[in-house]
Design a protein around this motif. Structure first.
Motif, PDB file in Angstrom:
ATOM      1  N   THR A  95     -30.772   3.212  21.195  1.00  0.00           N
ATOM      2  CA  THR A  95     -29.468   4.032  21.012  1.00  0.00           C
ATOM      3  C   THR A  95     -29.945   4.828  21.607  1.00  0.00           C
ATOM      4  OG1 THR A  95     -30.553   4.586  18.570  1.00  0.00           O
ATOM      5  CG2 THR A  95     -29.238   5.387  19.555  1.00  0.00           C
ATOM      6  N   GLY A  96     -31.022   5.018  22.659  1.00  0.00           N
ATOM      7  CA  GLY A  96     -31.148   6.065  24.205  1.00  0.00           C
ATOM      8  C   GLY A  96     -30.753   5.451  25.023  1.00  0.00           C
ATOM      9  N   LEU A  97     -30.747   3.665  24.427  1.00  0.00           N
ATOM     10  CA  LEU A  97     -31.036   2.637  26.110  1.00  0.00           C
ATOM     11  C   LEU A  97     -29.486   2.247  26.054  1.00  0.00           C
ATOM     12  CD1 LEU A  97     -32.520   1.017  28.023  1.00  0.00           C
ATOM     13  CD2 LEU A  97     -32.250  -0.194  26.211  1.00  0.00           C
ATOM     14  N   PHE A  98     -28.393   2.011  24.833  1.00  0.00           N
ATOM     15  CA  PHE A  98     -27.230   1.522  25.025  1.00  0.00           C
ATOM     16  C   PHE A  98     -25.930   1.825  26.268  1.00  0.00           C
ATOM     17  CE2 PHE A  98     -28.242  -1.340  21.279  1.00  0.00           C
ATOM     18  CZ  PHE A  98     -28.484  -2.377  21.818  1.00  0.00           C
ATOM     19  N   ASN A  99     -25.160   1.849  26.429  1.00  0.00           N
ATOM     20  CA  ASN A  99     -24.168   2.330  26.902  1.00  0.00           C
ATOM     21  C   ASN A  99     -23.347   2.620  26.502  1.00  0.00           C
ATOM     22  OD1 ASN A  99     -26.399   3.057  29.038  1.00  0.00           O
ATOM     23  ND2 ASN A  99     -25.336   1.274  30.507  1.00  0.00           N
ATOM     24  N   ASP A 100     -23.073   0.801  25.465  1.00  0.00           N
ATOM     25  CA  ASP A 100     -21.445   0.796  24.703  1.00  0.00           C
ATOM     26  C   ASP A 100     -21.460   1.722  23.276  1.00  0.00           C
ATOM     27  OD1 ASP A 100     -19.065  -1.113  24.262  1.00  0.00           O
ATOM     28  OD2 ASP A 100     -19.933  -0.839  22.715  1.00  0.00           O
ATOM     29  N   PHE A 101     -20.786   1.996  23.286  1.00  0.00           N
ATOM     30  CA  PHE A 101     -20.564   3.140  21.417  1.00  0.00           C
ATOM     31  C   PHE A 101     -20.458   2.028  20.474  1.00  0.00           C
ATOM     32  CE2 PHE A 101     -17.669   5.294  18.264  1.00  0.00           C
ATOM     33  CZ  PHE A 101     -19.093   6.183  18.522  1.00  0.00           C
TER      34      PHE A 101
END
Length: 432
Positions: A95-101
């Motif tokens: 959850t904290g890693l992804f940059n895509d919604f």
């Protein structure tokens, strides 16, 4: 029970209840991260996308709760608790890693499945390993860890959210702060996974596995068996209790704290402080529940919860109607959280874990937990619309009316279960 056995009982119940800790943290952490990830993903002006982000995990809860019942009856309680620990760990990192919604929401969904599994399995496992005379207190331990998880999320959010009045701090919050709010869950999730290797399987499940296999119903308690007429009364009670725990309205305070406290006259920084105050009250009065649940009983506490919240919400709605702000509003919110924490919060899970015969307990607990998360989803979805259409006063008056209706139902239908063995309750509550 000798001290050695009692110590081991507390250990395995505490390990199982760690699922509740992660449940509470994962469920509430998004409220503090909300102002910042919305800016990061560019959805601050999109109510639809905001609603998606807030409810993706809840949809995962529905899936996890429903899958947990059949899987627990087939594979056992322990393996499912371990699966939930893996899901919590993966979700916290991703959850904290992804940059895509889209990927952000997939990670939230995975965490929601973990919540659904843990919320169904942890109280059931604790009830099945605990003696009747302390079962309520031990199952309430699960609620204690839930509220500790909620408080931990609130404190982490408070300390990670840097001064919103400083531009540099706000930029850090938007880029990194919300990520660390989710990443902070990784350590307890990994610890839960490690410790779950050291707990035994539930004796009730082992008994089911040892029974003759000539009757398939003895090993596979499907929905068709759950719908048999002899279980109708207890199933209806379980479903109402589960949905009411959500529709009593208290959980909107956690999910929509920003709107509630800003509407009561506080800025964002004051909001975070007030959220922590409600979290502390939540913990303190859950401790009260640990001592009252075996003395006052489940029925009495459920009635106190329904009646007390109905009164508080009526007064809170009147204060919003009159345009009052400030400390009085905080006091009423804290009072609502306190009543909920010592009644509906822990007692609901205790009742659900006690009501059902052992052959259908897995699927019945999963079904009621599924209903509980449906209630949570609909509550979360409906609050913004209700608040816009009815105002804060009308919204809380609606919750007050629901509490009054639930009080009448519980007065007529809710039995007392304290001090009774699960076998005794099965004889009393099923329609043979």
């Amino acid at each position: 029970m000798n001290n050695c056995n009692q110590g081991f009982l507390y250990f395995i119940c505490a390990v199982s209840a760690m699922g509740g800790l992660l449940f509470g943290y994962d469920w509430v952490v998004i409220g503090g991260a909300k102002p910042f990830y919305e800016l990061y993903f560019g959805i601050a002006d999109s109510p639809l996308m905001q609603g998606v982000a807030m409810t993706t995990a809840l949809v995962g809860c529905l899936a996890g709760a429903m899958l947990a019942g059949a899987a627990a009856d087939r594979y056992g309680r322990k393996p499912l608790l371990m699966v939930s620990a893996v899901l919590f760990t993966v979700s916290a990192i991703a959850t904290g890693l992804f940059n895509d919604f889209t990927l952000f929401n997939i990670a939230r969904f995975v965490g929601g499945v973990g919540i659904g599994v843990a919320s169904a399995l942890a109280p059931m496992y604790i009830a099945e390993v605990s003696p009747a005379q302390i079962r309520g207190r031990m199952v309430s331990l699960n609620q204690m860890t839930i509220v500790l998880g909620i408080l931990a999320a609130q404190v982490v959010n408070l300390f990670l959210a840097r001064d919103t009045a400083v531009a540099e701090s706000q930029a850090w919050n938007v880029e990194w702060g919300w990520r660390w709010m989710f990443w902070a869950e990784t350590l307890p999730a990994a610890l839960f996974l490690l410790m779950s290797f050291f707990i035994p399987e539930s004796p009730v499940f082992l008994q089911l596995k040892a029974e003759p296999k000539t009757d398939s119903r003895q090993l596979e308690a499907g929905l068709s068996q759950l719908m048999e007429p002899r279980y109708s009364r207890v199933l209806l009670l379980g479903l109402v209790v589960a949905v009411f725990q959500q529709w009593c309205g208290t959980n909107v305070i956690f999910n929509y704290a920003q709107e509630i406290f800003v509407g009561a006259g506080f800025d964002v920084d004051g909001m975070f402080i007030n959220i922590v105050i409600t979290g502390i009250a939540n913990v303190v009065f859950t401790f009260v529940a640990l001592y009252t649940i075996e003395k006052w009983g489940r029925r009495t506490l459920m009635l106190i919860g329904a009646g007390g919240l109905g009164l508080i919400y009526f007064i809170l709605g009147a204060c919003y109607f009159a345009g009052l702000t400030g400390i009085l509003m905080v006091a009423l919110v804290v009072a609502a959280i306190s009543v909920y924490a010592m009644t509906l919060g822990p007692v609901t899970w205790t009742l659900l874990a006690e009501l059902f015969p052992h052959r259908i307990r897995g699927i019945a607990m999963a079904t009621c937990t599924f209903a509980l998360w449906v209630g949570c989803c609909t509550l979360t979805f409906s609050f913004p619309s209700m608040n816009a259409a009815l105002g804060s006063s009308g919204t809380f008056w609606t919750y007050a009316a629901i509490c009054v209706a639930a009080f009448v139902f519980l007065w007529r239908r809710c039995p007392e279960t304290k001090g009774k063995s699960l076998e005794q309750l099965e004889k009393e509550l099923t329609n043979n």
